[in-house]
Scaffold this motif. Structure first.
Motif, PDB file in Angstrom:
ATOM      1  N   SER A 133       8.649   5.123  15.916  1.00 22.00           N
ATOM      2  CA  SER A 133       7.638   5.191  14.879  1.00 22.00           C
ATOM      3  C   SER A 133       8.209   5.850  13.681  1.00 22.00           C
ATOM      4  O   SER A 133       8.016   5.731  12.570  1.00 22.00           O
ATOM      5  CB  SER A 133       6.548   5.692  15.339  1.00 22.00           C
ATOM      6  N   TYR A 140       9.552  -6.177   8.305  1.00 26.71           N
ATOM      7  CA  TYR A 140      10.462  -5.433   8.766  1.00 26.71           C
ATOM      8  C   TYR A 140      11.239  -5.470  10.053  1.00 26.71           C
ATOM      9  O   TYR A 140      12.383  -5.342  10.279  1.00 26.71           O
ATOM     10  CB  TYR A 140      10.175  -3.673   8.490  1.00 26.71           C
ATOM     11  N   TYR A 162       4.887  -4.440   8.737  1.00 25.39           N
ATOM     12  CA  TYR A 162       5.632  -4.236  10.073  1.00 25.39           C
ATOM     13  C   TYR A 162       6.481  -5.449  10.364  1.00 25.39           C
ATOM     14  O   TYR A 162       7.551  -5.397  10.714  1.00 25.39           O
ATOM     15  CB  TYR A 162       4.567  -3.782  11.210  1.00 25.39           C
ATOM     16  N   TYR A 163       5.771  -6.558  10.304  1.00 25.42           N
ATOM     17  CA  TYR A 163       6.134  -7.799  10.950  1.00 25.42           C
ATOM     18  C   TYR A 163       7.432  -8.267  10.200  1.00 25.42           C
ATOM     19  O   TYR A 163       8.549  -8.463  10.914  1.00 25.42           O
ATOM     20  CB  TYR A 163       5.284  -8.985  10.833  1.00 25.42           C
ATOM     21  N   ARG A 172      -1.373  -3.808   6.689  1.00 25.09           N
ATOM     22  CA  ARG A 172       0.128  -3.085   7.154  1.00 25.09           C
ATOM     23  C   ARG A 172       0.722  -3.916   8.108  1.00 25.09           C
ATOM     24  O   ARG A 172       1.937  -3.884   8.003  1.00 25.09           O
ATOM     25  CB  ARG A 172       0.198  -1.664   7.655  1.00 25.09           C
ATOM     26  N   LEU A 196      10.771   3.612  11.743  1.00 29.83           N
ATOM     27  CA  LEU A 196       9.721   2.764  10.936  1.00 29.83           C
ATOM     28  C   LEU A 196       9.155   3.627   9.839  1.00 29.83           C
ATOM     29  O   LEU A 196       9.050   3.090   8.723  1.00 29.83           O
ATOM     30  CB  LEU A 196       8.516   2.107  11.774  1.00 29.83           C
ATOM     31  N   ILE A 255       1.462   4.657  11.937  1.00 27.90           N
ATOM     32  CA  ILE A 255       2.084   3.782  12.542  1.00 27.90           C
ATOM     33  C   ILE A 255       1.685   3.318  13.996  1.00 27.90           C
ATOM     34  O   ILE A 255       1.191   2.534  14.512  1.00 27.90           O
ATOM     35  CB  ILE A 255       3.730   3.443  12.490  1.00 27.90           C
TER      36      ILE A 255
END
Length: 224
Positions: free
Chosen positions: A34, A20, A17-18, A13, A37, A48
């Protein structure tokens, strides 16, 4: 930076995250929670927070996460400044499309060569990427220090082709064929079945429709 091992599901994952966070940074977002996200990535906020907890104290309660700091942290952790050379085996319709795409959104992954057994394709280029005969696989792999191969050959030849690229020193394979292949324990293989992915998407659309009111206020097409 923590060097501890993290769960594989978390590791998978982190690039999501990176990617986005790069979008958030591009539109000038300074912080993100969070919950935000979670809305954007469809990942439970508790998951998260747990994922980030493996990496250290990255956020503050009541504030969330500093986008610039978290983005830089993940860039260093994922070694985004290092370029990884990849090769593609099987220059058919899908393989040609992937060569043309060549991870254009990534600065640290690059397809440096394609391979095929078709003499009509060998010696040519696809979007500037040379196509070689499989007889030169070991030579080219060693030249570019390649450890990862993308496999897009017909299912009928997938296993012998896999054996050849593993014998040449490849340690990671992204398998786009429908075949389920056998590799040694030191080789990691990820299977990408486009039919299953499409069926899963259709299922989620039917049973878990997206609520537009839950989306973050980003330009169209920017949802992660």
């Amino acid at each position: 930076m923590s060097e501890q091992k993290i769960p594989q599901v978390t590791a998978k994952r982190l690039p999501l995250y990176y990617r986005y966070l790069e979008k958030l940074h591009a539109i000038g977002k300074k912080r993100v929670s969070s919950a935000q996200l979670s809305d954007a990535l469809q990942i439970d906020p508790a998951t998260i927070r747990r994922d980030f907890s493996y990496l250290g104290e990255l956020g503050k309660k009541g504030y969330g996460y500093n986008v610039n700091y978290l983005l830089q942290f993940l860039r260093d952790f994922l070694r985004q400044d290092e370029v990884t050379n990849v090769v593609l085996v099987g220059v058919g319709h899908l393989g040609t499309a992937l060569l043309g795409y060549n991870f254009y959104r990534s600065h640290n992954t690059k397809i440096v060569a394609g391979f095929d057994v078709d003499s009509g394709k060998v010696g040519k280029e696809v979007d500037g990427i040379p196509v070689y005969s499989m007889s030169r696989f070991s030579e080219v792999r060693e030249l570019h220090q390649v450890e990862v191969a993308i496999l897009t050959v017909p299912a009928s030849v997938a296993q012998p082709t896999t054996n050849q690229i593993v014998d040449a020193g490849v340690r990671g394979i992204l398998n786009f064929t429908p075949a389920r292949l056998t590799v040694p324990s030191h080789v990691r293989m990820h299977n990408i079945d486009l039919t299953i992915e499409l069926q899963t998407l259709i299922y989620f659309l039917k049973h878990f429709p997206v609520d537009e009111e839950d989306l973050l206020d980003f330009p169209e097409g920017e949802k992660g």
